[in-house]
Motif scaffolding. Structure first.
Motif, PDB file in Angstrom:
ATOM      1  N   ASP A 242     -23.355  87.260  32.847  1.00 15.70           N
ATOM      2  CA  ASP A 242     -22.460  86.658  33.847  1.00 15.70           C
ATOM      3  C   ASP A 242     -23.155  85.509  34.572  1.00 15.70           C
ATOM      4  O   ASP A 242     -22.550  84.467  34.850  1.00 15.70           O
ATOM      5  CB  ASP A 242     -22.019  87.714  34.878  1.00 15.70           C
ATOM      6  CG  ASP A 242     -21.077  88.763  34.287  1.00 15.70           C
ATOM      7  OD1 ASP A 242     -20.571  88.562  33.163  1.00 15.70           O
ATOM      8  OD2 ASP A 242     -20.848  89.791  34.966  1.00 15.70           O
TER       9      ASP A 242
ATOM     10  N   GLU B 201     -27.211  93.353  29.702  1.00 15.26           N
ATOM     11  CA  GLU B 201     -26.836  92.169  28.917  1.00 15.26           C
ATOM     12  C   GLU B 201     -25.604  91.501  29.519  1.00 15.26           C
ATOM     13  O   GLU B 201     -25.538  90.278  29.613  1.00 15.26           O
ATOM     14  CB  GLU B 201     -26.544  92.589  27.466  1.00 15.26           C
ATOM     15  CG  GLU B 201     -27.539  92.029  26.486  1.00 15.26           C
ATOM     16  CD  GLU B 201     -27.390  92.594  25.081  1.00 15.26           C
ATOM     17  OE1 GLU B 201     -26.261  92.986  24.685  1.00 15.26           O
ATOM     18  OE2 GLU B 201     -28.410  92.648  24.381  1.00 15.26           O
ATOM     19  N   HIS B 202     -24.623  92.314  29.916  1.00 18.81           N
ATOM     20  CA  HIS B 202     -23.413  91.764  30.526  1.00 18.81           C
ATOM     21  C   HIS B 202     -23.696  91.215  31.922  1.00 18.81           C
ATOM     22  O   HIS B 202     -23.204  90.139  32.284  1.00 18.81           O
ATOM     23  CB  HIS B 202     -22.322  92.835  30.605  1.00 18.81           C
ATOM     24  CG  HIS B 202     -21.694  93.149  29.277  1.00 18.81           C
ATOM     25  ND1 HIS B 202     -22.201  94.108  28.431  1.00 18.81           N
ATOM     26  CD2 HIS B 202     -20.618  92.619  28.651  1.00 18.81           C
ATOM     27  CE1 HIS B 202     -21.444  94.165  27.335  1.00 18.81           C
ATOM     28  NE2 HIS B 202     -20.481  93.262  27.439  1.00 18.81           N
TER      29      HIS B 202
ATOM     30  N   ASN C 276     -17.783  84.554  30.851  1.00 16.78           N
ATOM     31  CA  ASN C 276     -18.323  85.704  30.121  1.00 16.78           C
ATOM     32  C   ASN C 276     -17.303  86.839  29.957  1.00 16.78           C
ATOM     33  O   ASN C 276     -17.654  88.013  29.998  1.00 16.78           O
ATOM     34  CB  ASN C 276     -19.585  86.220  30.845  1.00 16.78           C
ATOM     35  CG  ASN C 276     -20.461  87.086  29.952  1.00 16.78           C
ATOM     36  OD1 ASN C 276     -20.498  86.914  28.740  1.00 16.78           O
ATOM     37  ND2 ASN C 276     -21.178  88.028  30.558  1.00 16.78           N
TER      38      ASN C 276
ATOM     39  N   ARG D 277     -19.528  91.855  38.703  1.00 14.24           N
ATOM     40  CA  ARG D 277     -18.462  92.644  38.073  1.00 14.24           C
ATOM     41  C   ARG D 277     -18.467  94.072  38.637  1.00 14.24           C
ATOM     42  O   ARG D 277     -19.503  94.688  38.806  1.00 14.24           O
ATOM     43  CB  ARG D 277     -18.566  92.635  36.551  1.00 14.24           C
ATOM     44  CG  ARG D 277     -19.877  93.105  35.979  1.00 14.24           C
ATOM     45  CD  ARG D 277     -19.793  93.247  34.463  1.00 14.24           C
ATOM     46  NE  ARG D 277     -19.673  91.963  33.778  1.00 14.24           N
ATOM     47  CZ  ARG D 277     -19.195  91.828  32.539  1.00 14.24           C
ATOM     48  NH1 ARG D 277     -18.816  92.898  31.846  1.00 14.24           N
ATOM     49  NH2 ARG D 277     -19.137  90.641  31.972  1.00 14.24           N
TER      50      ARG D 277
ATOM     51  N   GLN E 209     -19.786  97.838  29.555  1.00 13.68           N
ATOM     52  CA  GLN E 209     -19.547  96.485  30.063  1.00 13.68           C
ATOM     53  C   GLN E 209     -20.381  96.180  31.315  1.00 13.68           C
ATOM     54  O   GLN E 209     -20.361  95.065  31.832  1.00 13.68           O
ATOM     55  CB  GLN E 209     -18.062  96.299  30.396  1.00 13.68           C
ATOM     56  CG  GLN E 209     -17.154  96.241  29.175  1.00 13.68           C
ATOM     57  CD  GLN E 209     -17.074  94.852  28.587  1.00 13.68           C
ATOM     58  OE1 GLN E 209     -16.883  93.871  29.296  1.00 13.68           O
ATOM     59  NE2 GLN E 209     -17.223  94.751  27.281  1.00 13.68           N
ATOM     60  N   TYR E 210     -21.077  97.191  31.809  1.00 10.05           N
ATOM     61  CA  TYR E 210     -21.920  97.016  32.994  1.00 10.05           C
ATOM     62  C   TYR E 210     -23.401  97.118  32.642  1.00 10.05           C
ATOM     63  O   TYR E 210     -24.239  97.347  33.512  1.00 10.05           O
ATOM     64  CB  TYR E 210     -21.561  98.063  34.064  1.00 10.05           C
ATOM     65  CG  TYR E 210     -20.122  97.959  34.520  1.00 10.05           C
ATOM     66  CD1 TYR E 210     -19.761  97.153  35.597  1.00 10.05           C
ATOM     67  CD2 TYR E 210     -19.107  98.649  33.860  1.00 10.05           C
ATOM     68  CE1 TYR E 210     -18.440  97.039  36.005  1.00 10.05           C
ATOM     69  CE2 TYR E 210     -17.780  98.553  34.259  1.00 10.05           C
ATOM     70  CZ  TYR E 210     -17.452  97.741  35.340  1.00 10.05           C
ATOM     71  OH  TYR E 210     -16.139  97.632  35.736  1.00 10.05           O
TER      72      TYR E 210
END
Length: 310
Positions: A89, A84-85, A16, A67, A80-81
């Motif tokens: 992952d 959805e991300h 991802n 992450r 990015q956090y």
């Protein structure tokens, strides 16, 4: 009791668009995956007491540092956090192992990700065990706005969003002290103090109550945050309003069989009408605070294994 010598060694897996540091055990049990999802400000190592019993019970145990943590990637961009991300992952991790779905177990923020997995990717979640953090009802107002209205601008979720960088700098300057003050149990009841709770904890020179873990165990967490600082993990909080919007596009009902375990001494209250949103839920409690899988590992493991066997 397990210590870091028995915790599996990690490998980096590219999924991802990030590298995830993944600890796994019980590869001989391929086909029975269970993915353990840590909270904030934690580490995959928080599940050290669960690994051996789950492997013995026939599970392939997969524990990523998510992450922003440990040796996993720490993207710069705040979005990015988002959820959805974070759930993406796990979808990519399942694909990497060739698994259609898995049992997911989450604590604290990890539980939030697991609840969201069930909403956004229901076909990838076989069953769920969530600790401490109940299902979060998506009300009419985005979460941070709602919290600010009811809990004020010093509430740490709100402060992280409204004053980016302020808490990060203080936590980064006091990593050992902050984590040592946070990971306590049997803390005497106190009146709510002025100011922001996490900043107060980072600045406090006297730790209250008793330590949850040994200095050796705590050093695993300390070294993780010395490596990355707190900003990547705090960025999870900075997506709460964004997550509220993203989750508005899916059904709010969780259909999977779920075990919810609350700590009776935890500050997080149970959700009284949780069955309205999670009809197939079993609710249990343990006489413990927030760091449930470390404070009462034996009782918790027994409770989880009995439930999984049902």
């Amino acid at each position: 009791m397990t210590n870091n010598k028995n915790f599996p060694t990690s490998k980096l897996i590219s999924v991802n668009g990030v590298d995830l540091e993944v600890f796994e055990a019980g590869q001989e049990n391929k086909g029975e995956p269970i993915i353990l999802c840590h909270g904030w400000p934690e580490h995959a190592y928080s599940w050290r007491y669960q690994v051996a019993p789950l492997v013995e019970a026939g599970y392939h145990v997969i524990i990523p540092n998510q992450r922003g943590y440990g040796n996993s990637s720490c993207p710069e961009e705040v979005t990015q956090y988002d959820i959805e991300h974070l759930t993406g992952d796990f979808v990519a991790l399942l694909d990497y192992y060739g698994y259609k779905n898995a049992v997911f177990m989450g604590h604290d923020w990890g539980a939030s990700v697991v609840w969201s997995m069930a909403l956004l990717h229901p076909e990838r979640v076989k069953k769920m065990v969530n600790l401490c953090l109940p299902y979060q009802v998506r009300g009419e107002k985005p979460w941070i706005d709602f919290m600010e209205e009811f809990l004020g601008e010093d509430y740490y979720f709100v402060h992280f969003n409204k004053q980016p960088g302020v808490a990060d700098a203080i936590l980064n300057a006091n990593i050992s002290q902050f984590l040592n003050n946070l990971y306590r149990k049997n803390v005497p009841a106190q009146d709510p103090g002025e100011g922001m709770e996490m900043i107060n904890l980072a600045n406090a020179t006297v730790a209250l109550g008793e330590p949850v873990m040994s200095d050796d165990d705590l050093s695993v967490y300390i070294s993780g945050f010395k490596q990355n600082g707190f900003t990547p993990s705090i960025n999870w909080y900075r997506n709460l309003n964004r997550n509220w919007h993203l989750l508005g596009e899916v059904s709010p009902i969780v259909h999977q069989k779920t075990l919810m375990v609350y700590g009776e001494k935890d500050v997080i209250p149970p959700l009284p009408n949780i069955k309205d949103f999670v009809p197939n839920i079993d609710v249990k409690t343990l006489d413990t605070g927030h760091w449930i899988q470390e404070e009462r590992p034996d009782e918790l493991n027994q409770m989880i294994l009995q439930w999984l066997e049902k």
